[in-house]
Scaffold this active site. Structure first.
Site, PDB file in Angstrom:
ATOM      1  N   ASP B  14       0.862  -1.276  -0.075  1.00 29.02           N
ATOM      2  CA  ASP B  14       0.271  -0.082  -0.083  1.00 29.02           C
ATOM      3  C   ASP B  14       0.783   1.243   0.224  1.00 29.02           C
ATOM      4  O   ASP B  14       0.562   2.087  -0.876  1.00 29.02           O
ATOM      5  CB  ASP B  14      -0.996  -0.003   1.158  1.00 29.02           C
ATOM      6  CG  ASP B  14      -1.918  -1.024   1.121  1.00 29.02           C
ATOM      7  OD1 ASP B  14      -2.018  -1.831   0.121  1.00 29.02           O
ATOM      8  OD2 ASP B  14      -2.885  -1.040   2.221  1.00 29.02           O
ATOM      9  N   ARG B  94      -1.507   5.399  17.575  1.00 27.28           N
ATOM     10  CA  ARG B  94      -1.623   6.109  16.559  1.00 27.28           C
ATOM     11  C   ARG B  94      -1.316   7.556  16.691  1.00 27.28           C
ATOM     12  O   ARG B  94      -0.653   8.229  15.904  1.00 27.28           O
ATOM     13  CB  ARG B  94      -2.820   6.136  16.224  1.00 27.28           C
ATOM     14  CG  ARG B  94      -3.484   4.621  15.423  1.00 27.28           C
ATOM     15  CD  ARG B  94      -2.615   4.042  14.510  1.00 27.28           C
ATOM     16  NE  ARG B  94      -2.777   2.899  13.811  1.00 27.28           N
ATOM     17  CZ  ARG B  94      -2.004   2.104  13.072  1.00 27.28           C
ATOM     18  NH1 ARG B  94      -0.834   2.796  13.040  1.00 27.28           N
ATOM     19  NH2 ARG B  94      -2.490   1.179  12.603  1.00 27.28           N
ATOM     20  N   ASP B 123      -8.239   4.222  12.060  1.00 28.81           N
ATOM     21  CA  ASP B 123      -6.843   4.689  12.239  1.00 28.81           C
ATOM     22  C   ASP B 123      -6.867   6.186  11.654  1.00 28.81           C
ATOM     23  O   ASP B 123      -6.259   7.307  12.018  1.00 28.81           O
ATOM     24  CB  ASP B 123      -6.073   3.823  11.675  1.00 28.81           C
ATOM     25  CG  ASP B 123      -5.790   2.672  12.868  1.00 28.81           C
ATOM     26  OD1 ASP B 123      -5.965   2.929  13.934  1.00 28.81           O
ATOM     27  OD2 ASP B 123      -5.321   1.576  12.258  1.00 28.81           O
ATOM     28  N   SER B 175      -6.024  -8.744   7.492  1.00 28.40           N
ATOM     29  CA  SER B 175      -5.501  -7.421   7.583  1.00 28.40           C
ATOM     30  C   SER B 175      -4.846  -7.252   9.070  1.00 28.40           C
ATOM     31  O   SER B 175      -5.609  -7.594  10.092  1.00 28.40           O
ATOM     32  CB  SER B 175      -6.520  -6.475   7.391  1.00 28.40           C
ATOM     33  OG  SER B 175      -6.246  -5.090   7.977  1.00 28.40           O
TER      34      SER B 175
END
Lengths: 409, 409, 409, 409
Positions: B14, B94, B123, B175
């Protein structure tokens, strides 16, 4: 005619000793009442024992079904866990027992109710709050706060002096409380929290983890509006279901906690509690709530559950607040209908599938793939406004030359 | 001179794809930044990959210690558990990652920050709230909300079209998000909550329960003011301690949950999370709080913990409320100093002794025996006044002929 | 046949302008709906205006009674006050208006609903959340977030261009929202919070304090289960009662606030709000709760009220949590029956006597004199156990040589 | 040598009577301590009176500054209001007075502390909790819970019998408590809540509303981190500022409440309280919080304020929870710096302008006009995701044929 007292009677040494003591000190007619909340009461010979100890009468009242349906399940629906660990096993039986004592006091026209709870514990508070709430004119007698008997030996001596044949098994063990929901153990070496307790000597409902089977076992539980109604696809009443879950949960060593808790009376105490079936039910109920409650409801219900647990623990069952909270809880439970599947294995309860017609989990929306129900671009606007207060604050900081103060160099 | 963008870069498909996309669509100089929060980042070749993909530079920043000490431990001290189950593994990393991105953006004078989070997830919110709070003037680019790439295949095709050698292992699996605190798995068959997940194929940090050793293992953890400082009597820094606990906890199959949670963006999602060391730390911390916090503090801290967990989950770390709640938490932690001993066995964490100089468990008071610190007769007055509101209410009901309405016939 | 859109129509410039805009941009048949929540809608000529502006039909729906009984009173019973000041006047009307729009959309088989709320305000959120909750398939059109009209002048020009005769009074004044419960004023110089607003130019429902009569006036209000049912001894329906209270409250300058509030969409706004009757009702209701609720219920209801106020403010009326909280509230209100007497005087509401059959104020117990219901000696035991956690903590501190650290030298 | 007791001494009939009673019943040396918290203590002759009544010594300790800065202002910063009305005037003085008594007990090596609070009130709890927390070994004597004196006449007779010249003004009036923050009135006809109290006979700090001036008056107050530091632009210490505000507030009849409250000891009581300066400060502080706190902080601080108020009311000042909550509060107050302007007029406090460097009100964003900081189109995405849980729920209802159930036909 003598005035009457209702005595919460178990047939054990303590409550047996109380009978002659009440007659000696108050000149009461003593009516013994044994409330069965599923503790597996030995009924055989109980009446004879009560009468030979001096009681004029013994009522035996099995309220296990009421206990499960009207006390345990409302607490389960609330998700009430005291101090994050305790499933309120002893606490939740007390208001029901006290309500029954009041019932017999009214029926018999008694002047007083007597219970055998000690002066340091929670149960005296729970019994007496309920009696006060339901029948404030009744006198309450708590011998352990009054008499000079300080030990088992004192009690035996007092009985002998009063010509009472004891003939009971010696139990020099832990102080225990049992009902269909749980079994607690306190006292002896458990009073020292630095010592590891020997579960193999303590546990009665549960296998130790080591002795639990090496093979796992699957179960399913069905709920309707927050209440368990079927086990492994078989519909059954609450009492039968809980009994069956205790069996299978106990086999797999599930539901044992070791807790230091804050008592109502201002001190901490320590106990080992076994709640095999209850632990499974709480977890199953929680999983369904994760599936069927929205974020806002889940969030506020956590606050309500904390308060609910404190009220149950503190004996505040028959209070306006507990009643209002139950109305709140019941409303949230309208969607807690569905089926949970668990694998049980050596103390673990592992989720093995869950479903509900009221599920708010929407695979189409949640999927990593894009669907028509959700436009990724909406997230941008959402984040901008959700974060706007932080932006405004940052602009204020900038004006005050405080921006970047949180960014490490 | 070209304007610059900071890209949160992992080296995966990605974020590799994003580099040419940024250059094509914005004509930016792309500066890649790889933040290491203990995910076990493969460093070898990462710079080369970034540069050959078109980045002008790669920063690698290992902030694992900051992650553990300034993000994880404050959350542990708060006792924050989102929706009663989730230890906030992804959430808590995060804001730190975003803070680092801002740091490099300021250092490089970049105009924008770009991240690879999707448009349906949490996120994106967490990254962007932190960026907004710390540097509101920075532009934020989230390709997944913009571009036409919808799948792995699209991404590969786009890279090939842009002459980027991929040479990366195919990962057609779940994922995943990893850091030193936890590992999450989402997607594929996990999107169907009725199916039992196959832990033996999913888990990476933890043994399955069945594969966990048949022998139990004892550990001790020392805490100082709510922070773990030693394992088995050996002082160590937070990162080392957590790493060691992940090892031993994972071995015994501890800390695996299967959760349906309410996302920030309004939908539910489902994942399997592994937090072996963290689960042990949370439980140890909770046990010490049971020993050292009084009832009132414990009670309100539960409400604060719920809110704290929501703020961390929602990405609201750099906010006035989170900061104020941390001040509250830190004050409560002054007495959370002591030692906890656990037995680990097949997914179970069993308390095996606990001690603290700040213990509020007072054996002399709590003992069944009577001591001079507690007069049983005090309980009578206590219960009378604690129950007085119920008595007053009962008298009111009596006046209104509503008394006894709660006593079953 | 053309597809239909339901337009929330007031007859003002904005919603008049929307009619041709909808026809031009969507080719819809426009059905105008005017919902009357007691704003004193001018009905005369409204239908003609709607039709000449291009609507195919106008529904006028007076739901003032529903507004008062099913929206305002439940909020009053909850004691919900947003950010300690705002009685939710605008907020509480929105879900009802939106529910009516959905009703007409279903009845007409419309494809969309259109409203005239702006893109910075709360009302768009409240309208759209309700529409989404009740009929998620309906399309929502919010012209202010889409079109190029930026000002009153733009709108007039657009109407002229579309041959619409405006013929409406110029209102270049504050932005106002009115219903039977309240009237709000925003905009113009109110956007600067450093300036003192000139109440004599702003207020419409209320006298200024200075102009309020120099003579006080007494009123009594009767409540039944939390709902006002009589004024000055005369039974009346909610709408009539509120109308009469607005009259008398407005005369005495009661219920004007000047508030900076946190909007849903992340910014602060500032407004002057008039709620004369509502302010009196809230205070009367609160006084009865002080008389009839016990300490625990009062305490938790404060937390619930805060959350309830936020849900109403945020437009979350048709949500599971709001519904569950209303169940909680209703249960608490079973005892909120009684009579409150007030003196009204120049902005002040002064308690002048209160009574209830459910009063928990017991003069016999509360009196300074000793009565048989209360034994002063009970207080000693109560305080000892209530204070026991502090004693235990002090003993712990003594052991750690920290005792006396809080005593100033 | 005789053992010593510290007596909280006011010079009134009650505490004068206690001196001979202590000597007779305990054979103590009585050391009188008079704590001045701004009640306007008459000092002249106090020492003589104490000594001639039998005390060996009198300490007079003016702690008004400590009272204001370390007790009142932290409570103000918390925004703590007990049961939505009571500004905690009496409550907040008690822990300080008790802390001073402990100080003198330690200094003198006394064995006991004696106070004149009655057995039905809150103050006994507040005094004794603080003493227990700070010096658990001290004995506490509360004559009103022990002796046979039941009335003023009994007390006078007892003094005469003990040769004590009373020579004090007869005060057959309300039971009052005064300090710099407030004055309370209880007893007599106030014990009947159905009667309108005659403010003109009761009030001492405040004018009645009718007697307040017909001319309004403007004031400004400056705050720094939640603490008032200047009045009308003039910097002054807390005590001076509060004294000045009492003057001007009292003149305008501000801050009188008539409250039925839930006492700690389980009953309700009723009183009239005057807090003129305090009421102005609370309102000013609240207005600044509306300007400078974000929505999330404001919301949670309301919950904290409720709990804080209960802890102060209940005498739980020297507790870990209160201390932790103060840490929370202090952190929130870092931005509560600014200036508030009020118009005072006949009981009303009317906002007349407010400003702060930490204001989060951003005119550019909040304005009806569009600015570059806010894109109206963002609202659409925001509402879509904010409302997504409702959409998901609606879709679930549709599947279950429950959709449209909330839309009235």
């Amino acid at each position: 005619m003598k005035k009457k007292v209702i005595l919460a009677y178990s047939g054990g040494l303590d409550t047996t000793t109380i009978i002659p003591w009440l007659k000696e000190n108050y000149d009461y007619e003593v009516i013994a009442v044994c409330i069965d909340v599923g503790q597996g009461q030995e009924i055989d010979g109980l009446e004879e024992r009560a009468l030979t100890s001096g009681a004029s009468k013994l009522y035996i009242d099995d309220v296990t079904d009421i206990f499960v349906n009207e006390y345990v399940f409302p607490t389960l629906k609330a998700g009430a866990v005291y101090e994050n660990k305790y499933l309120l096993g002893t606490s939740i039986a007390r208001p029901l027992i006290a309500e029954r004592l009041v019932h017999y006091a009214l029926k018999e026209g008694a002047e007083a109710i007597c219970h055998g709870a000690t002066g340091k514990g929670n149960d005296q508070v729970r019994f007496e709050l309920t009696i006060t709430a339901l029948a404030p004119h009744l006198k309450i007698i708590a011998p352990w706060r009054i008499w000079d008997i300080k030990s088992r030996e004192d009690a035996i001596e007092y009985c002998i002096k009063n010509d009472i044949k004891l003939n009971m098994k010696k139990d020099s063990s832990y102080s225990r409380d049992k009902n269909l929901w749980h079994l607690s153990h306190e006292g002896l070496e458990l009073e020292n929290p630095t010592i590891e307790p020997d579960h193999s000597k303590i546990l009665q409902m549960c296998n130790t983890l080591e002795n639990a089977p090496d093979e796992s076992e699957y179960i399913t539980i069905d709920f309707q509006e927050g209440i368990p109604i079927a086990l492994n696809g078989m519909k059954m009443d609450g009492t039968s279901l809980l009994r069956a879950l205790n069996e299978v949960g106990g086999k797999h060593g599930i539901g044992v906690i070791d807790l230091i808790e804050n008592r109502i009376v201002g001190m901490k105490s320590r106990g080992i509690y076994e709640t095999p079936g209850g632990t499974i039910l709480y977890k199953a109920h929680q999983e369904l709530e994760h599936l069927c409650l929205d974020k806002e409801t889940y969030s506020f219900k956590q606050i309500a559950a904390t308060k609910f647990s404190e009220m149950v623990y503190n004996g505040q069952w028959f209070t306006p607040l507990r009643e209002a909270m139950s109305a709140f809880v019941d409303e949230t439970q309208k969607v807690i209908t569905g089926k949970v599947r668990f694998k049980l294995y050596k103390g673990n309860i592992v989720l093995a599938g869950i479903e509900s017609d009221y599920s708010l989990y929407n695979e189409e929306i949640s999927s990593f793939d894009t669907g028509e129900l959700y436009d990724h671009k909406d997230a941008e606007g959402f984040i901008r406004l959700f974060g706007l207060p932080l932006k405004v604050r940052a602009l204020m900081k900038e004006k005050n030359n405080q921006l970047y103060e949180d960014v490490k160099k």
